[in-house]
Design an enzyme around this catalytic site. Structure first.
Site, PDB file in Angstrom:
ATOM      1  N   TYR A  65      -4.692  -5.423  -7.454  1.00 26.22           N
ATOM      2  CA  TYR A  65      -4.606  -4.347  -6.510  1.00 26.22           C
ATOM      3  C   TYR A  65      -4.353  -6.055  -5.623  1.00 26.22           C
ATOM      4  O   TYR A  65      -3.624  -6.123  -5.181  1.00 26.22           O
ATOM      5  CB  TYR A  65      -6.139  -3.780  -5.253  1.00 26.22           C
ATOM      6  CG  TYR A  65      -5.565  -4.676  -3.837  1.00 26.22           C
ATOM      7  CD1 TYR A  65      -5.282  -4.226  -3.435  1.00 26.22           C
ATOM      8  CD2 TYR A  65      -6.401  -5.457  -3.616  1.00 26.22           C
ATOM      9  CE1 TYR A  65      -4.882  -3.865  -1.840  1.00 26.22           C
ATOM     10  CE2 TYR A  65      -6.460  -4.897  -1.854  1.00 26.22           C
ATOM     11  CZ  TYR A  65      -6.098  -4.611  -1.733  1.00 26.22           C
ATOM     12  OH  TYR A  65      -5.602  -5.166  -0.102  1.00 26.22           O
ATOM     13  N   TYR A  75      -2.064   0.615  10.671  1.00 30.51           N
ATOM     14  CA  TYR A  75      -3.713   0.178  11.918  1.00 30.51           C
ATOM     15  C   TYR A  75      -4.736   0.617  12.642  1.00 30.51           C
ATOM     16  O   TYR A  75      -3.829   1.472  13.421  1.00 30.51           O
ATOM     17  CB  TYR A  75      -4.728  -1.763  11.634  1.00 30.51           C
ATOM     18  CG  TYR A  75      -3.793  -1.572   9.649  1.00 30.51           C
ATOM     19  CD1 TYR A  75      -4.382  -1.396   8.863  1.00 30.51           C
ATOM     20  CD2 TYR A  75      -3.338  -2.942   9.962  1.00 30.51           C
ATOM     21  CE1 TYR A  75      -3.517  -1.926   7.784  1.00 30.51           C
ATOM     22  CE2 TYR A  75      -2.383  -3.806   8.739  1.00 30.51           C
ATOM     23  CZ  TYR A  75      -3.068  -2.365   7.327  1.00 30.51           C
ATOM     24  OH  TYR A  75      -2.613  -3.475   6.630  1.00 30.51           O
ATOM     25  N   VAL A 100      -0.836  -8.428   5.593  1.00 30.64           N
ATOM     26  CA  VAL A 100      -1.271 -10.447   6.813  1.00 30.64           C
ATOM     27  C   VAL A 100      -0.325 -11.277   5.663  1.00 30.64           C
ATOM     28  O   VAL A 100      -0.641 -13.002   6.456  1.00 30.64           O
ATOM     29  CB  VAL A 100      -2.826 -10.369   6.351  1.00 30.64           C
ATOM     30  CG1 VAL A 100      -4.096  -8.866   6.687  1.00 30.64           C
ATOM     31  CG2 VAL A 100      -3.186  -9.939   4.374  1.00 30.64           C
ATOM     32  N   LYS A 140       0.927  -1.024  -0.246  1.00 27.21           N
ATOM     33  CA  LYS A 140       0.276   0.106   0.160  1.00 27.21           C
ATOM     34  C   LYS A 140       0.982   1.263   0.026  1.00 27.21           C
ATOM     35  O   LYS A 140       1.063   1.716  -0.550  1.00 27.21           O
ATOM     36  CB  LYS A 140      -1.357   0.187   1.033  1.00 27.21           C
ATOM     37  CG  LYS A 140      -1.826  -0.900   0.501  1.00 27.21           C
ATOM     38  CD  LYS A 140      -2.762  -1.571   2.279  1.00 27.21           C
ATOM     39  CE  LYS A 140      -4.263  -1.659   2.090  1.00 27.21           C
ATOM     40  NZ  LYS A 140      -4.540  -2.280   3.390  1.00 27.21           N
TER      41      LYS A 140
HETATM   42  N1  GLN Z   1      -5.020  -8.835   0.098  1.00 32.00           N
HETATM   43  C1  GLN Z   1      -5.136  -8.563   1.549  1.00 32.00           C
HETATM   44  C2  GLN Z   1      -6.499  -7.593   1.473  1.00 32.00           C
HETATM   45  O1  GLN Z   1      -6.816  -7.211   0.712  1.00 32.00           O
HETATM   46  C3  GLN Z   1      -3.761  -7.482   2.019  1.00 32.00           C
HETATM   47  C4  GLN Z   1      -4.656  -7.027   3.833  1.00 32.00           C
HETATM   48  C5  GLN Z   1      -3.678  -6.869   4.520  1.00 32.00           C
HETATM   49  O2  GLN Z   1      -1.649  -7.176   3.864  1.00 32.00           O
HETATM   50  N2  GLN Z   1      -3.276  -6.388   5.589  1.00 32.00           N
HETATM   51  O3  GLN Z   1      -7.339  -7.907   1.681  1.00 32.00           O
END
Ligand code: GLN
Length: 425
Positions: free
Chosen positions: A189, A241, A259, A67
């Protein structure tokens, strides 16, 4: 000598190796299949030297660590104002996948939650989704310094199970926060999230950001210092977050988690860190990754409000007053990065001296980390069959009571060497 740094990193990683708390991300089915015990740590200095501990070569998908990069690319390609008109910079205090927009602007609140990240993808100017992905792929690869590869299985898995992200995409379209077809934007994405990295790649990416957009290994400027400043600012406030406040207090480095289990942390001007451990807490941050970054910050003194000035140019003068004797003269504030530089240069040049003189008489300030690292240098040199002397008139490194002999000047050391070498009558 550089092993003094290596040992510290190994020790910090080992402190958390037994932690088995947290769960694998299973909402993307493919991510539930990874080895939960994988654990790697890498640190890149601002000149691109890499320290690695544990499974630093294990590949995992970048996920949300993408991101800040896509946001930076959007800023780079269309400018701050155009991006600001579409994505806010306020911490949301919400989960990463919250279906939300700002009540006043109808824009996503920030680029670190999915809503903002999906909009950021849509802002990359391109004629087709493939072209858009190529721009993104090229940019990430330039930040890291190698061509990254796509994990097709994770991509397919996320695409097949992406109800939440589709909901976000269509919600954005309904608020006119997305101009393009949501499914096309989401496809890009998912691809960006499925690029594979190692924690060494993350450390290198961190070092590129630490250097204001210049990749220290390739020497290539990937974006401007202004873009990096904005990107790091948003990482400070929103990167972890709704754990962001805690993170800034305890760790104090701009960072981003994903994640897939990765975390990148950046100490501007100094270094980049990559950690990998796939078990996640309830916020979606790697459990051992967070603990490791906390320990790194505490034990190496890396909080960005502690590291006040740029301690990068610490080693000012290296000279040889006579053959086999090398003087390292340190200036300014000596913190982790400065001490690391001294140790690494001493190691790299070990074939060029029998005797080293570390002159810290022009050091303004030193923290405990640097003091410990440098006071261990004498012993490391002796273990290597060399001699090390310390010019430390004010007791900056060797405090009162330390066994290390403190000389007042470099000449005093040279005199002492001469006296010793002169045959006794
Ligand atoms: N590709 C994952 C999603 O959109 C990325 C989320 C993350 O790493 N927090 O849910």
């Amino acid at each position: 000598m550089a092993e003094l740094v290596q040992r510290r990193l190994d020790r910090i990683r080992a402190e958390h190796a037994e932690v088995a708390d947290g769960e694998l991300a299973d909402y993307i089915p493919e991510l539930a299949g990874v080895d939960p015990d994988g654990f790697g740590l890498s640190l890149s200095t601002s000149d691109g030297f890499i320290y690695e501990s544990g499974q630093a070569a294990t590949e995992f998908t970048i996920q949300s660590i993408s991101k800040p990069l896509t946001y930076a690319l959007a800023l780079h390609l269309i400018g701050l104002d155009a991006v600001d008109a579409r994505i806010g910079v306020e911490p949301s205090g919400e989960a990463f996948n919250e279906i939300s927009v700002d009540r006043v602007t109808n824009n996503p609140k920030n680029p670190m939650i999915n809503a903002g990240a999906i909009t950021a993808v849509s802002l990359i100017p391109a004629g087709s989704p493939d072209e858009r992905f190529e721009l993104i792929h090229d940019f990430y690869s330039a930040c890291v310094g190698r061509r990254l590869e796509l994990d097709h299985d994770v991509y397919t898995s996320e695409k097949a199970s992406g109800a939440r992200n589709r909901a976000i995409g269509y919600m954005l379209q309904s608020f006119e926060a997305l101009d393009d077809d949501p499914d096309e934007v989401l496809d890009v994405y998912y691809r960006q999230c499925s690029l594979r990295v190692t924690c060494t790649d993350l450390a290198r990416m961190g070092a590129t950001l630490a250097r204001g957009g210049m990749n220290p290994v390739t020497g290539r400027r990937v974006t401007s210092a202004a873009v990096v400043r904005r990107t790091l600012s948003v990482m400070v406030t929103c990167g972890m977050y709704d754990g962001a406040g805690d993170w800034v207090s305890a760790v104090g480095m701009p960072a981003k988690s994903g994640v897939g289990g990765g975390i990148v942390a950046v100490l501007p001007g100094q270094l980049g860190i990559g950690v990998y451990s796939p078990r996640l807490d309830d916020k979606g941050n790697s459990v051992r990754g967070v603990l490791t970054c906390r320990s790194l910050s505490e034990q190496l003194g890396l909080h960005f409000l502690t590291v006040r000035r740029d301690a990068r140019a610490t080693l000012r003068a290296v000279y040889e007053p006579r053959s086999g004797v090398r003087v390292y003269e340190a200036h300014g504030d000596l913190l982790f990065s400065g001490a690391e530089e001294v140790l690494r240069v001493a190691e790299r040049e070990r074939d060029r001296y029998d005797v080293t003189i570390l002159d810290v008489s022009r050091v303004d300030d030193i923290d405990d980390t640097a003091r410990e690292m440098l006071s261990a240098l004498g012993a490391a040199l002796r273990a290597d069959g060399k001699e090390g002397h310390l010019v430390d008139p004010d007791g900056v490194v060797a405090r009162a009571g330390s066994p290390e002999i403190r000389f007042r000047t470099v000449d005093d050391v040279l005199d002492a060497l001469d006296r010793r070498r002169r045959p006794t009558p």
